[in-house]
Design a protein around this motif. Sequence first.
Motif, short mmCIF file in Angstrom:
data_model
loop_
_atom_site.label_atom_id
_atom_site.label_comp_id
_atom_site.label_asym_id
_atom_site.label_seq_id
_atom_site.Cartn_x
_atom_site.Cartn_y
_atom_site.Cartn_z
N GLN A 1 0.81 -1.22 0.00
CA GLN A 1 0.00 0.00 0.00
C GLN A 1 0.84 1.27 0.00
OE1 GLN A 1 -2.55 -1.09 3.52
NE2 GLN A 1 -4.20 -0.52 2.13
N ALA A 2 2.13 1.12 0.20
CA ALA A 2 2.99 2.29 0.39
C ALA A 2 3.09 3.14 -0.88
CB ALA A 2 4.38 1.86 0.83
N ASN A 3 3.10 4.46 -0.69
CA ASN A 3 3.54 5.36 -1.74
C ASN A 3 5.06 5.43 -1.70
OD1 ASN A 3 0.92 6.03 -2.56
ND2 ASN A 3 0.78 7.74 -1.13
N PHE A 4 5.66 6.09 -2.69
CA PHE A 4 7.11 6.25 -2.71
C PHE A 4 7.44 7.70 -3.04
CE2 PHE A 4 6.91 1.75 -2.81
CZ PHE A 4 8.13 1.28 -2.31
N ILE A 5 8.50 8.19 -2.38
CA ILE A 5 9.03 9.51 -2.71
C ILE A 5 10.35 9.33 -3.44
CG2 ILE A 5 7.89 10.70 -0.81
CD1 ILE A 5 11.63 10.23 -0.55
N THR A 6 10.75 10.35 -4.19
CA THR A 6 12.09 10.38 -4.77
C THR A 6 12.79 11.62 -4.24
OG1 THR A 6 13.41 10.45 -6.80
CG2 THR A 6 11.25 11.53 -6.88
N ALA A 7 14.02 11.42 -3.75
CA ALA A 7 14.81 12.52 -3.20
C ALA A 7 15.40 13.32 -4.35
CB ALA A 7 15.92 11.96 -2.32
N THR A 8 15.14 14.63 -4.35
CA THR A 8 15.61 15.49 -5.44
C THR A 8 16.95 16.13 -5.09
OG1 THR A 8 14.29 17.29 -4.51
CG2 THR A 8 13.29 16.01 -6.27
N GLY A 9 17.59 16.70 -6.12
CA GLY A 9 18.83 17.42 -5.92
C GLY A 9 20.08 16.60 -6.07
N MET A 10 19.94 15.29 -6.32
CA MET A 10 21.11 14.44 -6.54
C MET A 10 21.27 14.13 -8.03
SD MET A 10 21.07 11.82 -3.28
CE MET A 10 19.32 11.48 -3.24
N VAL A 11 20.20 13.63 -8.63
CA VAL A 11 20.18 13.32 -10.06
C VAL A 11 19.21 14.24 -10.79
CG1 VAL A 11 19.60 11.55 -11.77
CG2 VAL A 11 20.83 10.91 -9.68
N HIS A 12 18.14 14.58 -10.12
CA HIS A 12 17.07 15.34 -10.77
C HIS A 12 16.49 16.39 -9.84
CE1 HIS A 12 14.83 12.69 -8.18
NE2 HIS A 12 13.68 13.24 -8.54
N ASP A 13 15.85 17.37 -10.42
CA ASP A 13 15.05 18.35 -9.70
C ASP A 13 13.62 18.20 -10.18
OD1 ASP A 13 17.41 19.29 -8.61
OD2 ASP A 13 17.48 21.12 -9.82
N VAL A 14 12.70 18.87 -9.50
CA VAL A 14 11.30 18.88 -9.93
C VAL A 14 10.77 20.31 -9.82
CG1 VAL A 14 8.95 18.10 -9.46
CG2 VAL A 14 10.85 16.47 -9.34
N LEU A 15 10.21 20.80 -10.91
CA LEU A 15 9.53 22.09 -10.92
C LEU A 15 8.05 21.82 -10.71
CD1 LEU A 15 11.42 23.75 -13.90
CD2 LEU A 15 11.82 24.09 -11.47
N ASP A 16 7.51 22.34 -9.64
CA ASP A 16 6.19 21.98 -9.12
C ASP A 16 5.28 23.21 -9.20
OD1 ASP A 16 4.06 21.58 -7.34
OD2 ASP A 16 5.29 20.69 -5.78
N VAL A 17 4.20 23.13 -9.98
CA VAL A 17 3.35 24.30 -10.22
C VAL A 17 1.88 23.93 -10.06
CG1 VAL A 17 5.03 25.29 -11.82
CG2 VAL A 17 3.18 23.86 -12.71
#
Length: 249
Positions: free
Chosen positions: A99-115
Motif C-alpha cells: 500500500q505504500a507510496n514512494f518519494i524520490t529525493a531530489t537534488g542528486m540526479v534530478h530536480d522537480v519544478l512543481d506548479v
Amino acid sequence: MGSESGRVKRGEQSRISQWLRQRQKPTAEDPGAERESLLLAVAAAGLPLAPAAHPAGYRCSCDRIGCPTPARHPVSFAWQTQSTTDRAQVERWARNQPQANFITATGMVHDVLDVPLEAGTAALARLLEAGIEVGPVAESGGTGEQARMLFFTATRGTPEDEDEWWPCELDCHPETMDEHPGLRWHCRGSYVLVPPAALPGDQAVTWIRGMEHTLPDPLTLLETLTDACAAYAGTANLTPAAVAWPLGH
C-alpha cells in the motif's frame, strides 16, 4: 499555404490534447505488478526512491494526529540516506509494503519544478507546441491549489551563478515566493511523490509523460512555467501566497 499551416497547427494541438489526457493506469489483472514496474522504471532512470505513507481512509497511515501532509511524506526521517536506485531493494519494498507510496529525493540526479495544475497544463501545451524537449511530467490530484503538476528535470546542483538557482526548503513560507507565484523548485533536501501514488479522497499522483523521456535542463522550462504561474495568479485574482505550495497539503 495558410490552410496548410492551420491544419498542421490543429494537428499539433490535437496531439497535445492526447498527451494531456494520457494516464498510466494499473492493469485490472495485476495492479501490484504494474505498480512495481513503474517504480522500477523510475529507479532504473537513476531517481532514488524511499517508501512513503499512504492513505488510511481520509487520514494518513502514519501515527501523527492531524498529519498536515497525509500520504505525502516519507515513512522514515532518514529518507535522504535511505533513498536508493537498487532494483532488489525497491522490489522488496514494493512487495512487502503493497500500500505504500514512494518519494524520490531530489537534488542528486534530478530536480522537480512543481506548479499549480492549471498553470502547468497551459505551460505544457506551450512547451510542446514550441518543440521544446519536456521530460517526465506527473499530475498530483487534489482540489483547488492542492492540484499540482510536476515537471521532472535534470538537477542544477549548485551552479556558479546562484541567481539561476534557489534551494527549496521543505518548510518554506509563501511570502518568500513573491517573484515566482505558485512555483516550487524541488532540489537539494527536498522530495516529491512518484507515480503511482494514492492520496486521500480517491486522488492520485499519475504520469502524464513517463520515464521514457529524457530529463531536460530546468532552465529550458523555467520561463514558460513562471509565466504560466503568473498568468494563473492574475487570472484567478489570487495573491502569491494563495498559489504557493500549500503548507497544509
